[in-house]
Design a protein around this motif. Structure first.
Motif, PDB file in Angstrom:
ATOM      1  N   ALA A 396       0.789  -1.216  -0.033  1.00 53.35           N
ATOM      2  CA  ALA A 396      -0.020  -0.047  -0.047  1.00 53.35           C
ATOM      3  C   ALA A 396       0.832   1.376  -0.061  1.00 53.35           C
ATOM      4  CB  ALA A 396      -0.993  -0.271   1.171  1.00 53.35           C
ATOM      5  N   LYS A 398       4.135   1.569  -0.953  1.00 51.60           N
ATOM      6  CA  LYS A 398       4.802   1.625  -2.284  1.00 51.60           C
ATOM      7  C   LYS A 398       3.867   2.120  -3.565  1.00 51.60           C
ATOM      8  CE  LYS A 398       6.580  -2.521  -2.827  1.00 51.60           C
ATOM      9  NZ  LYS A 398       7.270  -3.946  -3.144  1.00 51.60           N
ATOM     10  N   ASP A 423      -5.762   1.587   0.243  1.00 50.79           N
ATOM     11  CA  ASP A 423      -5.133   2.677  -0.264  1.00 50.79           C
ATOM     12  C   ASP A 423      -5.632   3.494  -0.937  1.00 50.79           C
ATOM     13  OD1 ASP A 423      -4.204   1.879  -2.875  1.00 50.79           O
ATOM     14  OD2 ASP A 423      -3.120   0.338  -1.746  1.00 50.79           O
ATOM     15  N   ILE A 426      -2.395   3.699  -6.826  1.00 53.25           N
ATOM     16  CA  ILE A 426      -2.477   3.771  -8.214  1.00 53.25           C
ATOM     17  C   ILE A 426      -3.556   2.554  -8.554  1.00 53.25           C
ATOM     18  CG2 ILE A 426      -0.164   4.319  -8.797  1.00 53.25           C
ATOM     19  CD1 ILE A 426       0.707   1.600  -9.256  1.00 53.25           C
ATOM     20  N   GLY A 427      -3.853   1.559  -7.773  1.00 49.19           N
ATOM     21  CA  GLY A 427      -4.868   0.640  -8.123  1.00 49.19           C
ATOM     22  C   GLY A 427      -4.289  -0.618  -8.898  1.00 49.19           C
ATOM     23  N   ALA A 441       4.862 -12.117 -10.681  1.00 52.53           N
ATOM     24  CA  ALA A 441       3.931 -11.265 -11.345  1.00 52.53           C
ATOM     25  C   ALA A 441       3.786  -9.767 -10.921  1.00 52.53           C
ATOM     26  CB  ALA A 441       2.498 -12.157 -11.392  1.00 52.53           C
ATOM     27  N   GLN A 442       3.829  -8.899 -11.885  1.00 57.59           N
ATOM     28  CA  GLN A 442       3.726  -7.543 -11.206  1.00 57.59           C
ATOM     29  C   GLN A 442       2.859  -6.923 -12.344  1.00 57.59           C
ATOM     30  OE1 GLN A 442       8.045  -6.336 -11.471  1.00 57.59           O
ATOM     31  NE2 GLN A 442       7.932  -6.415  -9.152  1.00 57.59           N
ATOM     32  N   ALA A 443       2.096  -6.147 -11.723  1.00 57.42           N
ATOM     33  CA  ALA A 443       1.034  -5.123 -12.484  1.00 57.42           C
ATOM     34  C   ALA A 443       1.618  -3.906 -12.702  1.00 57.42           C
ATOM     35  CB  ALA A 443      -0.176  -5.117 -11.668  1.00 57.42           C
ATOM     36  N   ASN A 444       0.841  -2.748 -12.354  1.00 60.17           N
ATOM     37  CA  ASN A 444       1.472  -1.563 -12.419  1.00 60.17           C
ATOM     38  C   ASN A 444       2.466  -1.061 -11.598  1.00 60.17           C
ATOM     39  OD1 ASN A 444      -0.691  -0.864 -14.429  1.00 60.17           O
ATOM     40  ND2 ASN A 444      -1.903  -0.007 -13.066  1.00 60.17           N
ATOM     41  N   GLY A 453       9.380  -4.168  -6.350  1.00 63.71           N
ATOM     42  CA  GLY A 453      10.016  -5.339  -5.603  1.00 63.71           C
ATOM     43  C   GLY A 453      10.171  -6.514  -6.437  1.00 63.71           C
ATOM     44  N   LEU A 454      10.190  -7.559  -6.215  1.00 61.00           N
ATOM     45  CA  LEU A 454      10.312  -8.657  -7.204  1.00 61.00           C
ATOM     46  C   LEU A 454       9.257  -9.402  -7.790  1.00 61.00           C
ATOM     47  CD1 LEU A 454      13.633 -10.015  -5.311  1.00 61.00           C
ATOM     48  CD2 LEU A 454      13.498  -8.847  -7.419  1.00 61.00           C
ATOM     49  N   GLY A 457       6.103 -11.008  -3.254  1.00 60.61           N
ATOM     50  CA  GLY A 457       5.564 -10.486  -1.945  1.00 60.61           C
ATOM     51  C   GLY A 457       4.211 -11.020  -1.707  1.00 60.61           C
ATOM     52  N   SER A 459       2.718 -13.485  -3.596  1.00 56.65           N
ATOM     53  CA  SER A 459       2.877 -14.946  -3.759  1.00 56.65           C
ATOM     54  C   SER A 459       2.878 -15.581  -2.410  1.00 56.65           C
ATOM     55  CB  SER A 459       3.595 -15.500  -5.002  1.00 56.65           C
ATOM     56  OG  SER A 459       4.267 -16.614  -4.712  1.00 56.65           O
ATOM     57  N   SER A 483      -6.518   0.524  -4.130  1.00 57.82           N
ATOM     58  CA  SER A 483      -6.877  -0.912  -3.844  1.00 57.82           C
ATOM     59  C   SER A 483      -7.167  -1.348  -2.530  1.00 57.82           C
ATOM     60  CB  SER A 483      -5.489  -1.754  -4.328  1.00 57.82           C
ATOM     61  OG  SER A 483      -4.646  -1.197  -5.151  1.00 57.82           O
TER      62      SER A 483
HETATM   63  P1  ADP Z   1       6.187  -6.507  -5.781  1.00 58.44           P
HETATM   64  O1  ADP Z   1       7.362  -7.058  -5.450  1.00 58.44           O
HETATM   65  O2  ADP Z   1       6.344  -6.145  -7.299  1.00 58.44           O
HETATM   66  O3  ADP Z   1       5.633  -5.519  -4.896  1.00 58.44           O
HETATM   67  P2  ADP Z   1       4.069  -8.109  -5.017  1.00 58.44           P
HETATM   68  O4  ADP Z   1       3.811  -9.508  -5.154  1.00 58.44           O
HETATM   69  O5  ADP Z   1       3.907  -7.642  -3.540  1.00 58.44           O
HETATM   70  O6  ADP Z   1       5.441  -7.789  -5.840  1.00 58.44           O
HETATM   71  O7  ADP Z   1       2.889  -7.524  -5.758  1.00 58.44           O
HETATM   72  C1  ADP Z   1       2.735  -7.931  -7.126  1.00 58.44           C
HETATM   73  C2  ADP Z   1       2.267  -6.743  -7.942  1.00 58.44           C
HETATM   74  O8  ADP Z   1       0.757  -6.409  -7.472  1.00 58.44           O
HETATM   75  C3  ADP Z   1       3.075  -5.566  -7.929  1.00 58.44           C
HETATM   76  O9  ADP Z   1       4.016  -5.433  -8.780  1.00 58.44           O
HETATM   77  C4  ADP Z   1       2.036  -4.446  -7.895  1.00 58.44           C
HETATM   78  O10 ADP Z   1       2.096  -4.049  -9.672  1.00 58.44           O
HETATM   79  C5  ADP Z   1       0.804  -4.731  -7.624  1.00 58.44           C
HETATM   80  N1  ADP Z   1       0.220  -4.460  -6.416  1.00 58.44           N
HETATM   81  C6  ADP Z   1       0.425  -5.131  -5.098  1.00 58.44           C
HETATM   82  N2  ADP Z   1      -0.106  -4.375  -4.148  1.00 58.44           N
HETATM   83  C7  ADP Z   1      -0.554  -3.306  -4.665  1.00 58.44           C
HETATM   84  C8  ADP Z   1      -1.394  -2.099  -4.208  1.00 58.44           C
HETATM   85  N3  ADP Z   1      -1.517  -1.756  -3.128  1.00 58.44           N
HETATM   86  N4  ADP Z   1      -1.846  -1.194  -5.117  1.00 58.44           N
HETATM   87  C9  ADP Z   1      -1.414  -1.397  -6.434  1.00 58.44           C
HETATM   88  N5  ADP Z   1      -0.605  -2.154  -6.807  1.00 58.44           N
HETATM   89  C10 ADP Z   1      -0.348  -3.205  -6.140  1.00 58.44           C
END
Ligand code: ADP
Length: 632
Positions: A396, A398, A423, A426-427, A441-444, A453-454, A457, A459, A483
């Motif tokens: 949240a 980050k 939070d 960025i959602g 897996a990473q999203a935005n 991160g990597l 987290g 997972s 989110s």
């Molecule tokens: P990371 O190390 O990339 O943070 P996580 O497994 O913790 O890895 O999260 C995976 C992905 O989920 C992140 O890369 C991010 O894109 C998305 N994410 C996780 N938590 C949030 C959040 N609170 N708001 C927006 N995106 C999130």
């Protein structure tokens, strides 16, 4: 035996004339055949049945049954019906006799005297014909057996005809369409081809009809969704190199395709992960190197102190990264385990909040925490539970721009506790929500890429939540942007020792749980119920006196928070009536009113209210009143 090691054909020679029989046997044996002889029609029928000769050389004039009759009977018996019969005659020599014999089932009819060469040539021709017939029917049978028993679809066409001559039963299974339809309309199969592949497949098929081979992988749309097939079409040529038949073989390759796709995806994610890992490891190394150089080249106590602090900070970050990596390695090897014990919700949440504090402060976020008033006990590994919540809080922090709002709310009922971390960052796009719990897996990315991160987290979180028998969901934050992660974990009963303590203390005070709010202002009532529920109470509301009394008898609240100025029956009357209801003898009545005058307080006490709160009263005021012991 012949040259190929096969037994030579067996000929049954039927003739009542001993001399003629002898001559024929000699000729036949000389040509390499095995011979048995009989002299009558009945004996011929018996021998045909018992010895199963390959060919019967049948004289027509016989003492008992004539050759026509013998031929008819041999043909009539299914066991002997296929035996070759070469009929001969010296007496029935007309063309009509020959026709009669051939119509009666003889394979040929020769008029005596027959030269031995002619006889042998005739026998050879008949045996050759039979052999070819047998080969053909065997190969047809083999084809049928193969085509009908393989899972692949086998199609056979005539050149330039879109309708197949044959399609194997596997078609109906794979295509989920009746083959009868296909045999009426040769293009029926094309209707199931996925729209994105249709053009390519139609083109290949048109060229195939014109005699070109093809090989394609494409998708068909069936009831279960999209299915992958491999389709190959090629042309069979006859001896003169003309296109003779078109053949297609279609194979179900769905499983292979899915594995391929998931391998590609895993491979892509692994590459992405390595790139991110390199980046993440390099990030702290740069400042460390700079700090060391600064201390080396221009040492000063002030610089050393600053440099060391930086080295420590950056090293910690490296350690966190490596710890995550180790955890994930343990998870993939199935080596992670939890050590369950009785834990208090408040304790592990507090330690997570403490650990997240540096990042939250660094990014200037505001953190709001709401926990249930009552103690909630759970069965779990306190370190891992804290790690779960810390991961959600750190994410949240980050993925929210500096100065954001983060909220941690926990609510509990007798079965489960729901911990929500919300939070206004960025959602996460809806289509990414399932994926983010997968490894790497990473999203935005946050626009300021504060600290990515990597992709480990969540997972890790998911695995740990599963191990605790819980579940985790992600959704939009209620306010729209941002989110919200909802973590649902089972609640255990109060641990044994604590139960005793509670039993002792419950004699002196019972903390209320069930609250009934009575207020004719619908919005105010609903808002208060919402606040109380968030704080862990079970709260309901009524908007007039009658409804309040009815609801109270069903709900049996510990406390009623009642507005005085109600339409119809006022709050005092509500209190008086409730005091008379036996089931509500232990229910505490608190007045909520806009008037703080001493007369109004007196009146409410008289009506049965134990306390009097002046509106608007804060949740804190209400809670501190609820915590006081019952005063009457
Ligand atoms: P990371 O190390 O990339 O943070 P996580 O497994 O913790 O890895 O999260 C995976 C992905 O989920 C992140 O890369 C991010 O894109 C998305 N994410 C996780 N938590 C949030 C959040 N609170 N708001 C927006 N995106 C999130």
């Amino acid at each position: 035996m012949n040259r190929n090691g096969e037994e030579s054909p067996l000929i049954l020679s039927v003739d009542d004339n001993e001399g003629a029989r002898y001559a024929k046997t000699r000729t036949l044996k000389h040509a390499g055949y095995r011979v048995i002889e009989v002299a009558s029609g009945y004996a011929a029928i018996d021998a045909a049945f018992e010895q199963r000769p390959d060919l019967i050389l049948l004289d027509t004039k016989l003492p008992d049954l004539d050759g026509f009759e013998v031929c008819a009977r041999i043909r009539a018996n299914p066991i002997t019906s296929k035996t070759l019969i070469l009929q001969t005659s010296a007496s029935f020599v007309g063309i009509s006799d020959k026709i009669r014999a051939l119509n009666g089932g003889a394979d040929n009819y020769l008029v005596e005297p027959v030269e031995s060469d002619e006889l042998i040539a005739n026998i050879r021709a008949l045996l050759r014909l039979r052999r070819a017939e047998k080969d053909l029917s065997e190969s047809q049978m083999r084809f049928q057996q193969i085509a009908e028993n393989i899972d692949d679809v086998f199609w056979m066409y005539e050149p330039n005809s879109a309708t197949p001559l044959y399609v194997s039963p596997a078609y109906e299974q794979l295509w989920e369409r009746p083959s009868s339809k296909l045999l009426e309309d040769g293009l029926d199969w094309l209707l199931a081809v996925h729209k994105d592949d249709k053009e390519l497949v139609s083109q290949a098929y048109a060229m195939f009809m014109a005699g070109d081979s093809y090989e394609l992988e494409y998708r068909i749309q069936i009831r279960n969704g999209i299915w992958w097939v491999h389709d190959r079409g090629y042309v069979l040529q006859d001896a003169a190199s003309n296109s003779h038949r078109l053949v297609r073989i279609t194979q179900d390759i769905n499983d292979r395709k899915r594995y391929e796709q998931s391998l590609q995806e895993a491979d892509r994610r692994k590459d992405e992960f390595l790139a991110t890992l390199a980046h993440e490891l390099r990030n702290p190394l740069g400042p460390i190197l700079n700090a060391v150089q600064m201390m080396k080249l221009a040492p000063s106590p002030e610089r050393t102190e600053k440099g060391l602090a930086m080295v420590e900070r950056q090293t910690r970050q490296l350690v966190n990264l490596v710890d995550d990596l180790l955890d994930i390695a343990r998870i993939t090897n199935g080596k992670i385990s939890i050590k369950p014990q009785s834990v208090k919700l408040r304790d592990f949440i507090n330690s997570a909040i403490e650990a997240s504090q540096p990042l939250i402060e660094k990014r200037n976020h505001q953190l709001i925490v709401e926990l249930p008033v009552d103690e909630v006990w759970m069965e779990g590994d306190p370190t891992r539970l804290a790690q779960i919540v810390l991961n959600l809080l750190n994410n949240a922090a980050k993925y929210t721009l500096r100065g954001g709002h983060i909220q941690l709310t926990a609510t509990a009922n007798s079965d489960e506790v729901t911990i929500s971390v919300t939070d206004n960052g960025i959602g996460i796009p809806v289509e990414q929500r399932q994926r983010i719990f997968e490894l790497f897996a990473q999203a935005n990315h946050a626009p300021d890429r504060a600290q990515d991160g990597l992709g480990i987290g969540l997972s890790l979180v998911k695995t740990l939540v599963d191990m605790h028998g819980g579940s985790i969901y992600v959704m939009d934050a209620d306010e729209g942007a941002g989110s919200r992660f909802d973590l649902v974990l089972p609640v255990s009963g109060t641990p044994h020792i604590e139960e005793e303590n509670l039993a002792i203390s419950s004699k002196t005070s019972v903390l209320p749980r069930k609250l009934l709010v009575v207020d004719d202002n619908f919005d105010a009532a609903e808002m208060l119920v919402q606040l109380l529920s968030n704080a862990g109470y079970e709260a309901q509301y009524a908007v007039d006196g009658v409804q309040a009394i009815e609801l109270a008898q069903a709900f049996i609240p510990d406390v009623v928070l009642c507005d005085i100025g109600l339409p119809g029956m006022d709050g005092h009357e509500v209190a008086r009536r409730m005091s008379l209801i036996p089931a509500l003898q232990n229910t505490r009545l608190i007045a909520l009113t806009g008037y703080g005058t001493s007369t109004s307080k007196f009146k409410s006490r008289e009506a049965g209210f134990e306390a009097h709160l002046v509106k608007p009263s804060s949740l804190d005021e209400i809670q501190s009143l609820l915590r006081t012991t019952k005063s009457h």
